[in-house]
Design a protein around this motif. Structure first.
Motif, PDB file in Angstrom:
ATOM      1  N   ALA A   1       0.777  -1.158   0.108  1.00  0.00           N
ATOM      2  CA  ALA A   1      -0.149  -0.624  -0.103  1.00  0.00           C
ATOM      3  C   ALA A   1       1.077   1.250  -0.061  1.00  0.00           C
ATOM      4  CB  ALA A   1      -1.322  -0.152   1.005  1.00  0.00           C
ATOM      5  N   LEU A   2       2.442   1.205   1.007  1.00  0.00           N
ATOM      6  CA  LEU A   2       2.895   2.610   0.784  1.00  0.00           C
ATOM      7  C   LEU A   2       3.712   2.207  -0.870  1.00  0.00           C
ATOM      8  CD1 LEU A   2       4.621   4.279   1.736  1.00  0.00           C
ATOM      9  CD2 LEU A   2       5.622   2.640   2.679  1.00  0.00           C
ATOM     10  N   GLY A   3       3.967   1.102  -1.659  1.00  0.00           N
ATOM     11  CA  GLY A   3       4.529   1.657  -2.451  1.00  0.00           C
ATOM     12  C   GLY A   3       3.457   1.548  -3.648  1.00  0.00           C
ATOM     13  N   ILE A   4       2.559   1.237  -3.667  1.00  0.00           N
ATOM     14  CA  ILE A   4       1.375   2.383  -4.436  1.00  0.00           C
ATOM     15  C   ILE A   4       1.270   3.473  -4.271  1.00  0.00           C
ATOM     16  CG2 ILE A   4      -1.690   2.364  -4.953  1.00  0.00           C
ATOM     17  CD1 ILE A   4      -1.348  -0.908  -4.050  1.00  0.00           C
ATOM     18  N   VAL A   5       0.762   3.928  -2.718  1.00  0.00           N
ATOM     19  CA  VAL A   5       0.395   5.524  -2.459  1.00  0.00           C
ATOM     20  C   VAL A   5       2.120   6.103  -3.193  1.00  0.00           C
ATOM     21  CG1 VAL A   5       1.248   7.364  -0.965  1.00  0.00           C
ATOM     22  CG2 VAL A   5      -0.427   5.377  -0.408  1.00  0.00           C
TER      23      VAL A   5
END
Length: 286
Positions: free
Chosen positions: A120-124
């Motif tokens: 999720a952090l990567g997508i953000v």
């Protein structure tokens, strides 16, 4: 040798947009030459290696190649509208976001809590990175605001083609170089159908179309070396290093194609590129 195989896909995919943008022709000329050039290389690969593939896998691979044409045609059109240096980080970021979401929703990836958090952090990070590279100052000579908005919408829609192209092989038993020939056949069929329905038969004999064979050869080098890099270095390492291509093509667009950016656009683009690369690493490694 493993390190060379790891770097070659990034180099070839980074050079591809620069080579295509140098060809004086319409996107349809460029996509036709790219598809035919890839098919020619795939014949050589098949003649040398003689890989085996079942008929269902052959059909699925050809279908994937057809969807690749949709995504790549979107990119080629965007090169003309907003330039390589703006198209590539946006397109790459959209592909990374979509591919990650497909992996989670369809293929059950990111099973652990840590994987989901880092994913999720990567997508953000990818979303923020793409947003920064898409910033366009008013009064900039690169393109009008209306042109940029329509191009961004077109890139988002055509990225679906890339996502399907990437997703289909993951659902197949056959993989690697065995699907390279059927994919390239699907590419050529899709291009010919596009030329037929848009009534542009002159594309088949245009000089720019055949000059674009070079783009197909460059793409083939990237695709083949990436497959070999996955074999020797693993999926994660091969994929993450291959994403450096977006850095090469973006900087190359500014240096070699003389695409102008304001100081603010340049700074935001560089920051966006860093976030896109970090986001790619985060969604892949953890």
């Amino acid at each position: 040798m493993a390190i060379i195989l790891m770097l070659l896909p990034a180099l070839a995919w980074g050079i591809l947009p620069l080579a295509v943008a140098r060809i004086n022709g319409k996107p349809v000329n460029q996509i036709f030459g790219t598809a035919v050039g890839t098919l020619l290389v795939s014949f050589v690969v098949y003649a040398v290696l003689r890989p085996t593939i079942s008929l269902p896998s052959f059909i699925l691979a050809a279908l994937a190649g057809g969807f690749w044409i949709i995504g790549q045609l979107g990119q080629y059109n965007a090169y003309r509208s907003i330039g390589v240096s703006q198209t590539m980080p946006i397109s790459t970021g959209l592909q990374l976001i979509g591919t990650s979401l497909i992996g989670v929703l369809i293929f059950g990836e990111w099973a652990s809590i840590n994987a989901r958090l880092f994913g999720a952090l990567g997508i953000v990070l990818l979303i923020v990175g793409v947003s920064l590279t898409a910033v366009h100052d008013k009064g900039s000579k690169t393109s009008s605001q209306k042109s940029q908005t329509s191009t961004l919408i077109m890139l988002i829609l055509t990225t679906i083609g890339f996502l399907i192209y990437n997703a289909i092989p993951r659902a197949m038993t056959a993989s690697g170089l065995a699907i390279f020939l059927p994919e390239s056949i699907g590419m050529v069929i899709a291009v010919l159908l596009y030329i037929l329905f848009t009534r542009q038969p002159e594309v088949l004999r245009a000089q720019a179309s055949w000059q674009s064979l070079l783009a197909g050869i460059i793409f083939s080098v990237a695709a083949i070396t990436y497959i070999l890099s996955v074999r020797d270095n693993g999926v994660n390492s091969a994929f993450v290093v291959s994403q450096l291509s977006v850095v090469l093509s973006t900087i190359g667009g500014m240096l070699f194609l003389h695409e102008k950016k304001s100081r603010r656009e340049l700074i935001l683009t560089m920051v966006g590129l860093v976030l896109i690369v970090i986001g790619a690493v985060t969604t892949t490694i953890f």
